[in-house]
Design a protein around this motif. Structure first.
Motif, PDB file in Angstrom:
ATOM      1  N   LEU A  84      42.805  52.141  49.510  1.00  0.00           N
ATOM      2  CA  LEU A  84      41.949  51.403  48.581  1.00  0.00           C
ATOM      3  C   LEU A  84      42.581  51.332  47.198  1.00  0.00           C
ATOM      4  CD1 LEU A  84      38.383  52.673  49.539  1.00  0.00           C
ATOM      5  CD2 LEU A  84      39.286  50.364  49.797  1.00  0.00           C
ATOM      6  N   LYS A  85      43.188  52.419  46.771  1.00  0.00           N
ATOM      7  CA  LYS A  85      43.850  52.440  45.471  1.00  0.00           C
ATOM      8  C   LYS A  85      45.002  51.437  45.442  1.00  0.00           C
ATOM      9  CE  LYS A  85      45.846  55.722  42.206  1.00  0.00           C
ATOM     10  NZ  LYS A  85      46.239  57.111  41.990  1.00  0.00           N
ATOM     11  N   THR A  86      45.770  51.384  46.532  1.00  0.00           N
ATOM     12  CA  THR A  86      46.875  50.425  46.631  1.00  0.00           C
ATOM     13  C   THR A  86      46.353  48.994  46.628  1.00  0.00           C
ATOM     14  OG1 THR A  86      48.111  52.044  47.921  1.00  0.00           O
ATOM     15  CG2 THR A  86      48.882  49.773  48.013  1.00  0.00           C
ATOM     16  N   LEU A  87      45.264  48.762  47.344  1.00  0.00           N
ATOM     17  CA  LEU A  87      44.666  47.420  47.398  1.00  0.00           C
ATOM     18  C   LEU A  87      44.198  46.984  46.016  1.00  0.00           C
ATOM     19  CD1 LEU A  87      43.800  45.051  49.177  1.00  0.00           C
ATOM     20  CD2 LEU A  87      41.643  46.244  49.567  1.00  0.00           C
ATOM     21  N   LYS A  88      43.604  47.892  45.261  1.00  0.00           N
ATOM     22  CA  LYS A  88      43.153  47.561  43.907  1.00  0.00           C
ATOM     23  C   LYS A  88      44.325  47.158  43.026  1.00  0.00           C
ATOM     24  CE  LYS A  88      39.026  50.434  43.789  1.00  0.00           C
ATOM     25  NZ  LYS A  88      38.372  51.633  43.193  1.00  0.00           N
ATOM     26  N   LYS A  89      45.484  47.780  43.239  1.00  0.00           N
ATOM     27  CA  LYS A  89      46.668  47.435  42.457  1.00  0.00           C
ATOM     28  C   LYS A  89      47.203  46.051  42.826  1.00  0.00           C
ATOM     29  CE  LYS A  89      48.380  52.134  41.739  1.00  0.00           C
ATOM     30  NZ  LYS A  89      49.476  53.077  42.072  1.00  0.00           N
ATOM     31  N   LEU A  90      47.045  45.651  44.096  1.00  0.00           N
ATOM     32  CA  LEU A  90      47.601  44.379  44.566  1.00  0.00           C
ATOM     33  C   LEU A  90      46.774  43.170  44.141  1.00  0.00           C
ATOM     34  CD1 LEU A  90      48.653  45.330  48.204  1.00  0.00           C
ATOM     35  CD2 LEU A  90      50.149  44.874  46.266  1.00  0.00           C
ATOM     36  N   ILE A  91      45.481  43.334  43.985  1.00  0.00           N
ATOM     37  CA  ILE A  91      44.596  42.211  43.675  1.00  0.00           C
ATOM     38  C   ILE A  91      44.569  41.997  42.162  1.00  0.00           C
ATOM     39  CG2 ILE A  91      42.252  41.305  43.914  1.00  0.00           C
ATOM     40  CD1 ILE A  91      43.761  41.768  46.556  1.00  0.00           C
ATOM     41  N   PRO A  92      44.977  40.778  41.693  1.00  0.00           N
ATOM     42  CA  PRO A  92      44.942  40.523  40.249  1.00  0.00           C
ATOM     43  C   PRO A  92      43.507  40.313  39.755  1.00  0.00           C
ATOM     44  CG  PRO A  92      45.664  38.572  41.415  1.00  0.00           C
ATOM     45  CD  PRO A  92      45.519  39.667  42.434  1.00  0.00           C
ATOM     46  N   ASN A  93      43.266  40.613  38.499  1.00  0.00           N
ATOM     47  CA  ASN A  93      41.954  40.438  37.865  1.00  0.00           C
ATOM     48  C   ASN A  93      40.849  41.118  38.677  1.00  0.00           C
ATOM     49  OD1 ASN A  93      43.182  38.910  35.873  1.00  0.00           O
ATOM     50  ND2 ASN A  93      42.933  37.036  37.062  1.00  0.00           N
ATOM     51  N   ASN A  94      41.125  42.315  39.094  1.00  0.00           N
ATOM     52  CA  ASN A  94      40.161  43.037  39.926  1.00  0.00           C
ATOM     53  C   ASN A  94      39.119  43.683  39.019  1.00  0.00           C
ATOM     54  OD1 ASN A  94      38.831  44.365  41.931  1.00  0.00           O
ATOM     55  ND2 ASN A  94      40.360  45.965  42.175  1.00  0.00           N
ATOM     56  N   GLU A  95      37.996  43.008  38.849  1.00  0.00           N
ATOM     57  CA  GLU A  95      36.913  43.527  38.035  1.00  0.00           C
ATOM     58  C   GLU A  95      35.666  43.748  38.890  1.00  0.00           C
ATOM     59  OE1 GLU A  95      36.463  40.712  34.938  1.00  0.00           O
ATOM     60  OE2 GLU A  95      38.494  40.976  34.204  1.00  0.00           O
ATOM     61  N   SER A  96      35.860  43.890  40.163  1.00  0.00           N
ATOM     62  CA  SER A  96      34.723  44.018  41.079  1.00  0.00           C
ATOM     63  C   SER A  96      34.104  45.406  40.978  1.00  0.00           C
ATOM     64  CB  SER A  96      35.179  43.772  42.509  1.00  0.00           C
ATOM     65  OG  SER A  96      36.125  44.761  42.871  1.00  0.00           O
ATOM     66  N   MET A  97      32.870  45.473  41.366  1.00  0.00           N
ATOM     67  CA  MET A  97      32.167  46.743  41.384  1.00  0.00           C
ATOM     68  C   MET A  97      31.978  47.171  42.837  1.00  0.00           C
ATOM     69  SD  MET A  97      31.674  47.424  38.247  1.00  0.00           S
ATOM     70  CE  MET A  97      30.402  48.625  38.099  1.00  0.00           C
ATOM     71  N   GLY A  98      32.523  48.308  43.209  1.00  0.00           N
ATOM     72  CA  GLY A  98      32.332  48.854  44.551  1.00  0.00           C
ATOM     73  C   GLY A  98      33.241  48.220  45.581  1.00  0.00           C
ATOM     74  N   LEU A  99      33.036  48.664  46.818  1.00  0.00           N
ATOM     75  CA  LEU A  99      33.863  48.172  47.923  1.00  0.00           C
ATOM     76  C   LEU A  99      33.569  46.722  48.269  1.00  0.00           C
ATOM     77  CD1 LEU A  99      33.872  51.216  50.367  1.00  0.00           C
ATOM     78  CD2 LEU A  99      35.718  50.386  48.943  1.00  0.00           C
ATOM     79  N   ASP A 100      32.302  46.324  48.220  1.00  0.00           N
ATOM     80  CA  ASP A 100      31.960  44.936  48.565  1.00  0.00           C
ATOM     81  C   ASP A 100      32.679  43.955  47.653  1.00  0.00           C
ATOM     82  OD1 ASP A 100      30.288  45.867  50.534  1.00  0.00           O
ATOM     83  OD2 ASP A 100      28.461  45.719  49.309  1.00  0.00           O
ATOM     84  N   GLY A 101      32.662  44.247  46.359  1.00  0.00           N
ATOM     85  CA  GLY A 101      33.334  43.369  45.410  1.00  0.00           C
ATOM     86  C   GLY A 101      34.840  43.362  45.619  1.00  0.00           C
ATOM     87  N   LEU A 102      35.401  44.523  45.916  1.00  0.00           N
ATOM     88  CA  LEU A 102      36.846  44.611  46.154  1.00  0.00           C
ATOM     89  C   LEU A 102      37.234  43.789  47.379  1.00  0.00           C
ATOM     90  CD1 LEU A 102      39.629  45.880  45.538  1.00  0.00           C
ATOM     91  CD2 LEU A 102      38.965  47.764  47.031  1.00  0.00           C
ATOM     92  N   PHE A 103      36.467  43.904  48.446  1.00  0.00           N
ATOM     93  CA  PHE A 103      36.790  43.147  49.665  1.00  0.00           C
ATOM     94  C   PHE A 103      36.567  41.651  49.446  1.00  0.00           C
ATOM     95  CE2 PHE A 103      35.795  47.234  52.132  1.00  0.00           C
ATOM     96  CZ  PHE A 103      37.118  47.605  52.114  1.00  0.00           C
ATOM     97  N   ARG A 104      35.552  41.275  48.678  1.00  0.00           N
ATOM     98  CA  ARG A 104      35.315  39.866  48.384  1.00  0.00           C
ATOM     99  C   ARG A 104      36.491  39.308  47.573  1.00  0.00           C
ATOM    100  NH1 ARG A 104      31.420  40.121  44.933  1.00  0.00           N
ATOM    101  NH2 ARG A 104      30.052  41.146  46.419  1.00  0.00           N
TER     102      ARG A 104
END
Length: 132
Positions: A84-104
């Motif tokens: 999950l930490k790696t995924l957060k680094k790969l997605i630009p402008n990641n301002e999502s809250m929680g896992l649902d926002g990260l996956f969206r």
């Protein structure tokens, strides 16, 4: 762990079931020697346990790195947390809250990358003049 006291005791008793004074002192010395021997063995066991605990097969540098890594956080991360930490680094402008926002956000980013690839493929076809 040593000599059994029962045969010795019966050998030193006189006819009425009592021991003479010399036998009593010998008997007390025997019991004291056995107790000292047991205490000595017990101390040796404790000492070897401590030595085994102190000896480690890993080099000191690895232990220091592991300790430093663990001191930074309360607990080590498991596999999912690392991914999950790696995924957060790969997605630009990641301002999502929680896992649902990260996956969206991840799904949206994948779709935008697919669109870019399709546009680039169309541009290559147009610029090379191939009608395939």
């Amino acid at each position: 762990m040593g000599i059994s006291p029962l045969p010795l005791l019966s050998a030193h008793l006189n006819g009425n079931g009592e021991m003479s004074e010399s036998n009593v002192s010998l008997w007390s010395k025997l019991l004291e020697a056995q107790a000292n021997r047991r205490l000595k063995v017990k101390k040796q066991r404790v000492a070897t346990k401590k030595v085994r605990h102190l000896r480690c097969r890993r080099p000191r540098s690895i232990l220091m790195k592991r300790r430093a890594r663990l001191e930074g956080s309360r607990r080590p991360m498991n596999r999912v947390e690392k991914k999950l930490k790696t995924l957060k680094k790969l997605i630009p402008n990641n301002e999502s809250m929680g896992l649902d926002g990260l996956f969206r956000d991840t799904a949206d980013y994948i779709l935008s990358l697919q669109m870019r690839v399709e546009v680039m493929q169309i541009m290559v076809k147009v610029l090379t003049g191939s009608n395939k």
